[in-house]
Design an enzyme around this catalytic site. Structure first.
Site, PDB file in Angstrom:
ATOM      1  N   ASP A  77      10.938   9.847  -1.702  1.00 12.70           N
ATOM      2  CA  ASP A  77      10.186  10.058  -0.466  1.00 12.70           C
ATOM      3  C   ASP A  77       9.966   8.757   0.294  1.00 12.70           C
ATOM      4  O   ASP A  77       9.997   8.734   1.523  1.00 12.70           O
ATOM      5  CB  ASP A  77       8.843  10.709  -0.779  1.00 12.70           C
ATOM      6  CG  ASP A  77       8.974  12.192  -1.099  1.00 12.70           C
ATOM      7  OD1 ASP A  77      10.027  12.772  -0.799  1.00 12.70           O
ATOM      8  OD2 ASP A  77       8.014  12.765  -1.649  1.00 12.70           O
ATOM      9  N   GLY A  78       9.743   7.670  -0.443  1.00 12.27           N
ATOM     10  CA  GLY A  78       9.512   6.387   0.221  1.00 12.27           C
ATOM     11  C   GLY A  78      10.696   5.958   1.059  1.00 12.27           C
ATOM     12  O   GLY A  78      10.538   5.440   2.171  1.00 12.27           O
ATOM     13  N   ARG A 160     -14.611  -2.694  -2.564  1.00 13.24           N
ATOM     14  CA  ARG A 160     -15.988  -2.289  -2.301  1.00 13.24           C
ATOM     15  C   ARG A 160     -16.041  -1.222  -1.219  1.00 13.24           C
ATOM     16  O   ARG A 160     -15.062  -0.986  -0.504  1.00 13.24           O
ATOM     17  CB  ARG A 160     -16.807  -3.504  -1.859  1.00 13.24           C
ATOM     18  CG  ARG A 160     -17.035  -4.528  -2.968  1.00 13.24           C
ATOM     19  CD  ARG A 160     -17.755  -5.745  -2.425  1.00 13.24           C
ATOM     20  NE  ARG A 160     -16.865  -6.563  -1.608  1.00 13.24           N
ATOM     21  CZ  ARG A 160     -17.259  -7.624  -0.912  1.00 13.24           C
ATOM     22  NH1 ARG A 160     -18.529  -7.968  -0.915  1.00 13.24           N
ATOM     23  NH2 ARG A 160     -16.398  -8.325  -0.204  1.00 13.24           N
ATOM     24  N   THR A 190       0.672  16.284   1.402  1.00 11.49           N
ATOM     25  CA  THR A 190       1.055  16.374  -0.008  1.00 11.49           C
ATOM     26  C   THR A 190       1.164  14.988  -0.635  1.00 11.49           C
ATOM     27  O   THR A 190       1.675  14.850  -1.756  1.00 11.49           O
ATOM     28  CB  THR A 190       2.396  17.125  -0.164  1.00 11.49           C
ATOM     29  OG1 THR A 190       3.382  16.527   0.686  1.00 11.49           O
ATOM     30  CG2 THR A 190       2.234  18.590   0.184  1.00 11.49           C
ATOM     31  N   LEU A 194      -3.694  14.540  -0.420  1.00 10.08           N
ATOM     32  CA  LEU A 194      -3.859  15.542  -1.474  1.00 10.08           C
ATOM     33  C   LEU A 194      -4.654  14.961  -2.643  1.00 10.08           C
ATOM     34  O   LEU A 194      -5.559  15.613  -3.177  1.00 10.08           O
ATOM     35  CB  LEU A 194      -2.484  16.012  -1.949  1.00 10.08           C
ATOM     36  CG  LEU A 194      -2.452  17.041  -3.077  1.00 10.08           C
ATOM     37  CD1 LEU A 194      -3.110  18.340  -2.647  1.00 10.08           C
ATOM     38  CD2 LEU A 194      -1.019  17.298  -3.525  1.00 10.08           C
TER      39      LEU A 194
END
Length: 289
Positions: A77-78, A160, A190, A194
């Site tokens: 996907d990347g 933080r 997704t 998600l």
């Protein structure tokens, strides 16, 4: 039957030489198959070093959009996210062969890729448009960091809580202390959204989801707004805040920074096999019963 596409480009996981080496055999097999069909084949320059086949043209990723009418992306996907952003101005459609893990954007598997590619070349496919987000940061009156994302734009702190003020179309929504905020397209729901408890949106929807990351006040919930909304996020307290897009770029933010997120003018087009079903994909990837 004559192919629907005449010129096909191949892009592997072009920024990862180790991954390219592992997929060398599949890249070569794919290039040989396309050349044997009489197609013009263009291979991304970094990928080309791992294709043991002659007769194809080499081109940079930026050049491919003007040379091909179909781009086959081999990776995860990347890789699809990166290639989609790079080619968004051209409108050239993309089809993905999964060499990653989940592969929400990569439909084909390497063991069946040639048969499925043949079906697509013969015109048996679905074509789908996916919206993009455009984001820009304003700091001390100057615009910086214009970016485009297919999945999401994320504002968060690594260590933080940060304080953010959110406006939609000029209307105040909330001021929240949290680990951050995810602004996601339907495609990106997704992904990180998600994991943060956001909704899954069908890609045919035109909407943007605003998902808080671990909010300090538990009543803060994800909300979804129309795709033509303009979302403004003001960084009230920075605390090592940063902005990322598609998980592939990180920029430090400062208190007072104003991040504007809206639908991008461009979209990308994805090619799916004829029998593709979004719900089948979700069931398989998310192990639903």
């Amino acid at each position: 039957m004559q192919s629907t596409f005449r010129s096909v480009a191949i892009v592997g996981k072009y920024m990862d030489t180790a991954a390219l080496q592992q997929m060398q055999s599949d890249l070569t097999r794919l290039a040989h198959h396309l050349l044997a069909k009489g197609l013009h084949v263009c291979v991304e320059a970094n990928t080309a070093a791992y294709v043991e086949q002659e007769g194809f043209e080499q081109a940079s990723l930026e050049q491919i959009g003007s040379k091909a009418d179909l781009v086959i992306v081999m990776g995860g996907d990347g890789t699809m996210l990166s290639v989609g952003r790079a080619l968004r101005e051209t409108g050239v459609p993309l089809i993905g062969i999964n060499r990653g893990r989940l592969g929400f954007l990569t439909d084909l598997q390497t063991d069946q890729m040639l048969d499925e590619i043949d079906e697509i070349l013969q015109g048996h496919f679905q074509l789908e448009s996916r919206m993009l987000l455009h984001s820009v940061v304003t700091r001390a009156g100057s615009q910086i960091l214009p970016v485009v994302a297919l999945n999401d734009v994320v504002i968060k702190s690594a260590f933080r809580l940060i304080e953010l003020e959110v406006h939609v179309d000029g209307q105040f929504v909330s001021r929240q202390r949290s680990d951050g905020l995810i602004l996601t397209t339907p495609t990106g729901t997704t992904a990180y959204g998600l994991s943060a408890g956001g909704p899954i949106m069908h890609p045919d929807l035109e909407a943007i989801s605003i998902v808080p990351i671990s909010p300090h006040t538990l009543s803060y919930r994800p909300i979804t707004v129309p795709a033509d909304s303009v979302i403004d996020v003001i960084v009230v307290s920075a605390a090592d805040a940063q902005m990322s897009y598609d998980g592939q770029g990180q920029f430090p933010l400062a208190a007072g920074d104003h991040v504007r997120i809206a639908r991008a003018e461009q979209s990308i087009r994805l090619v799916h096999p004829q029998d593709y079903c979004y719900f089948d994909m979700l069931r398989n990837k998310l192990n639903w019963g």
